[in-house]
Enzyme design. Structure first.
Site, mmCIF file in Angstrom:
data_model
loop_
_atom_site.group_PDB
_atom_site.id
_atom_site.type_symbol
_atom_site.label_atom_id
_atom_site.label_comp_id
_atom_site.label_asym_id
_atom_site.label_seq_id
_atom_site.Cartn_x
_atom_site.Cartn_y
_atom_site.Cartn_z
ATOM 1 N N SER A 102 0.837 -1.117 -0.073
ATOM 2 C CA SER A 102 -0.132 -0.107 -0.029
ATOM 3 C C SER A 102 0.824 1.144 0.023
ATOM 4 C CB SER A 102 -0.934 0.159 1.196
ATOM 5 O OG SER A 102 -1.692 1.314 1.541
ATOM 6 N N ASP A 103 0.315 2.304 -0.646
ATOM 7 C CA ASP A 103 1.043 3.646 -0.359
ATOM 8 C C ASP A 103 0.594 4.102 1.089
ATOM 9 O OD1 ASP A 103 2.420 5.893 -0.600
ATOM 10 O OD2 ASP A 103 1.641 6.535 -2.489
ATOM 11 N N LEU A 104 1.511 4.968 1.675
ATOM 12 C CA LEU A 104 1.405 5.364 2.994
ATOM 13 C C LEU A 104 -0.180 5.580 3.487
ATOM 14 C CD1 LEU A 104 3.981 7.058 5.351
ATOM 15 C CD2 LEU A 104 1.454 7.431 5.710
ATOM 16 N N GLY A 105 -0.836 4.752 4.221
ATOM 17 C CA GLY A 105 -2.211 5.234 4.788
ATOM 18 C C GLY A 105 -3.213 4.923 3.568
#
Length: 754
Positions: free
Chosen positions: A305-308
């Protein structure tokens, strides 16, 4: 002891002693390096508890894992200093300063103090140089793309990987393969420009450079292209905003770049984007993550995932009701590991809840865990979990690496304008006024070593100009909020210095607070202080060369119209100032070409060269053309094009054609030209761009020397997604345009597909 047993024992002892030394027995099949990776993954999965599986899908920050104080080393024997527990963890990120002894101690704890001994995957930033202290820092990717030199990009990738792996880092968050078709987006500098072909060529070169011959080698890391997918044209240029695009256009351009990175580059990582594509968040998009990425392209790595971004599905996109729902959707869609989305205890309880309520199947959990484990096996972490601590001194920031960084900076510079041959500065120039705070900047570019410093333009000019050329400096304006009187005083000092100098070098562009991730802009004009400065300096009537120090195309209409010489430098990493000084002083003949179109105004955006025939930029209040077109870049010499030749004028639908053109250096100094090959599908079942780059070649020539630029075009590059969404080559005429930029076409011809 009875005689018969004694004799048998003697025979056994003799037989045992006949071997050199017994090999230790393999404890579990997954520890046997001789077994195929898939069997090792399956065996390890069969031994894992649900909690151990979930832990492999989790990322920990460095400060959570190692309680370090400054540069003090951790001690794996002290459980209060390393927090991994007995179940293990998937990955560690943001561990600075990370040295090989620290990574080895953490890894040793994971191997020896967790139940199954699953090693940790260290993941860090490295878009144009490892983000660790003192690393070799190359130009930002946009500047690397400006060099139009895939060999150089590959070399940079090899150096980045070597420096990272020597520290224990086995995965890099990059390269960024988005096509930045809205330059208001703050992350443009991280990309390889607007064109699918150029971005794919550089992306493949970087992936291959990072991953080396084998990712298990001590000089290779896992490449993780991002942001998958279609992230570079967000609504209003705002990071994470929706993307509104159909499948055909996505496949024809944005997905093409990632496909090349997987199929040709062999990338083993992928980062899912924040954004939504046609109403579905990318982290929840089964079509993207399973159907296209894995089934069509054969991807064998894991998706991060990208951050968050997973949490955004619940909080922002509102397609998930709660944490369990968000995690169940993303794992079922094909994502494998979170990136600081949820606290570790919440992640654990939410996935267990999703399993209990049948929102998530155990098969999907195993698939995701298996993807992570497969990568760890391929990286050799199970068989060789520790790094050689002597490697850092041998491979870190070497003279050879620094030489590549300098060459990359020199090649990435584009000369946009040079009226009356103002540049290079010659022996008749005795005094130079260097103006602008950016002339003293040592900024390396986004996602670089935060502790590293480059060479400022001002300092480099002083070092390289020689005793006969006086270099003096005035800021011209203050980047801080100061009084109007103070700003006026700064301006007048700059004007006075220029009036008493032969030539002015004015550095304009983007202050650090205006560019980078999360720094999207509503307009692309120079800020008011820079505008006031350059207008006042132009009024002096003195010759001025503007150097642009920026991370994206800017609207510089006044500069383009009134200033005789313009040099585009982007952010050039550690050797940037030296490279710019070399170009200004004529020690290097510039050869860079723009990897992005410069619009005249924000109102023209999106403005990219390979647009559809009905895409028009016709307005009543301004010129319709680009300020500077894609592929543009001048030289201190001139090149003539002639003799466009085709190996054959007609090819079958599975054939290829060799195209060549003769280039002659008609000037007085040696130089390098980037020859660009474009095509146009004359008639097709669906609309296609007015021209598309399909090849390029760097050719270096001495004065009066001629050479041939050659390119092999296969029909694979002629395929389109037709009305039935089939990827096919359609018979017909294809026009070929060869030139010095997308607008400066020097030779034209055609061939046919029968």
């Amino acid at each position: 002891m009875k005689k018969k047993y004694a004799g048998a024992l003697a025979i056994l002892i003799m037989a045992f002693c006949s071997f050199e030394s017994p090999k230790p027995p393999v404890k579990y099949p997954y520890q046997n390096a001789a077994l195929p990776v898939e069997k090792r993954v399956a065996d390890l999965l069969s031994r894992m508890t649900v909690a151990e599986k979930i832990k492999q899908l989790d990322m920990y920050s460095g400060h959570e894992v190692a309680n370090m104080k400054g540069h003090e080393s951790v001690s794996y024997s002290d459980s209060s200093r390393i927090s991994i527990g007995t179940e293990g963890i998937g990955s560690v990120h943001d561990l600075y300063p990370l040295t090989s002894d620290i990574s080895n101690q953490i890894q040793r704890y994971a191997v020896e103090h967790t139940r199954l001994g699953i090693p940790v995957l260290f993941i860090e930033e490295g878009l144009h140089g490892y983000s660790g202290l003192g690393s070799t820092t190359f130009p930002v990717p946009l500047a690397l793309a400006g060099a139009w030199d895939t060999t150089l990009v590959h070399q940079a990738g090899r150096i980045i990987a070597t420096e990272m792996r020597a520290h224990g880092v086995a995965m890099v968050l990059g390269p960024v393969l988005c096509l930045p078709r809205d330059p208001r987006w703050g992350r443009v500098e991280e990309t390889y420009g607007e064109d699918p072909y150029l971005a794919a060529a550089d992306g493949v070169a970087m992936v291959k450079g990072l991953q080396g011959n084998k990712v298990s080698d001590p000089d290779a890391v896992l490449a993780e292209p991002k942001h998958f997918a279609v992230h570079g044209i967000p609504e209003a240029g705002s990071n994470t905003a929706p993307v509104n695009m159909g499948e055909r256009e996505a496949r024809s351009s944005f997905l093409y770049v990632f496909e090349k990175a997987i199929k040709e580059g062999g990338a083993l990582g992928m980062m899912a984007a924040y954004s939504e594509l046609d109403g579905i968040p990318c982290v929840d998009n089964k079509w993207l993550l399973k159907d296209v990425l894995r089934k069509e392209w054969g991807f064998k790595g894991f998706v991060l995932s990208d951050l968050g971004a997973i949490k955004m599905s619940m909080v922002n996109h509102r397609v998930a009701a709660n944490t369990a729902d968000a995690l169940a959707q993303t794992l079922a869609a094909g994502l494998d590991m979170q990136f600081y989305d949820f606290p570790h205890t919440e992640l654990m309880s939410a996935i267990k809840k999703a399993l209990a309520t049948k929102q998530l199947s155990i098969n999907e959990l195993d698939r995701a865990v298996g993807d992570v484990l497969r990568v760890k096996f391929m990286l050799g972490l199970f068989d060789h979990p520790y790094v050689d601590e002597s490697l850092i001194k041998k491979v870190f920031h070497t003279e050879a690496s620094q030489a590549v960084a300098l060459k990359a900076a020199q090649e990435g510079i584009s000369l946009l304008k040079n009226n009356n041959g103002l540049l290079p500065l010659n022996s008749n120039t005795h005094s130079v006024a260097v103006i602008g705070p950016l002339a003293a900047s040592t900024y390396l570019g986004g996602y670089a070593n935060t502790e590293g410093k480059g060479v400022a333009i001002l300092e480099a000019l002083k070092q390289k100009a020689g005793s006969d050329m006086k270099i003096e400096y005035e800021a011209g304006y203050s980047t801080k909020d100061t009084s109007a009187a103070k700003q006026s005083d700064e301006l007048q000092k700059a004007v006075g210095l220029v009036n008493h100098s032969d030539v002015a070098v004015v550095v304009l562009g983007e202050d650090i607070g205006e560019v980078g991730e999360g720094k999207d802009r509503s307009n692309l004009d120079l800020n008011k202080r820079q505008t006031r400065l350059i207008e006042a300096l132009q009024q002096t009537g003195k010759p001025i060369a503007v150097v642009l120090f920026n991370g994206r195309p800017l609207c510089i209409n006044f500069v383009a119209k009134k200033i005789p010489a313009i040099v585009e430098s982007w952010f050039l990493g550690e050797a940037g100032g030296s490279a710019i000084a070399d170009v200004l002083l004529g020690k290097i003949n510039p050869s860079g070409k723009l990897p992005m179109t410069f619009p005249r105004s924000t109102g023209q955006i999106p403005y990219y060269y390979n647009h559809k025939p009905t895409s028009r930029h016709v307005y009543v209040d301004q010129d319709t053309s680009a300020l500077f077109p894609f592929g543009h870049g001048l030289s201190y010499t001139a090149f003539a094009y002639s003799g466009l030749n085709f190996s054959q004028k007609s090819i079958p639908v599975n054939g290829s054609v060799n195209i060549s053109v003769t280039i002659k250096n008609t000037g007085k100094v040696a130089g390098t030209e980037v020859v660009q090959f474009y095509i146009r599908d004359v008639v097709s079942s669906v609309t296609t761009p007015i021209k598309s780059l399909k090849g390029f070649s760097r050719i270096s020539l001495k004065p009066g020397e001629s050479g041939k630029a050659q390119f092999k075009l296969s029909t694979e590059e002629l395929k389109i997604w037709n009305r039935e969404m089939k990827h096919v080559v359609e018979p017909g005429e294809f026009k070929v345009m060869v030139g010095s930029s997308s607008e400066d076409i020097r030779q034209r011809g055609s061939f046919w597909v029968k």
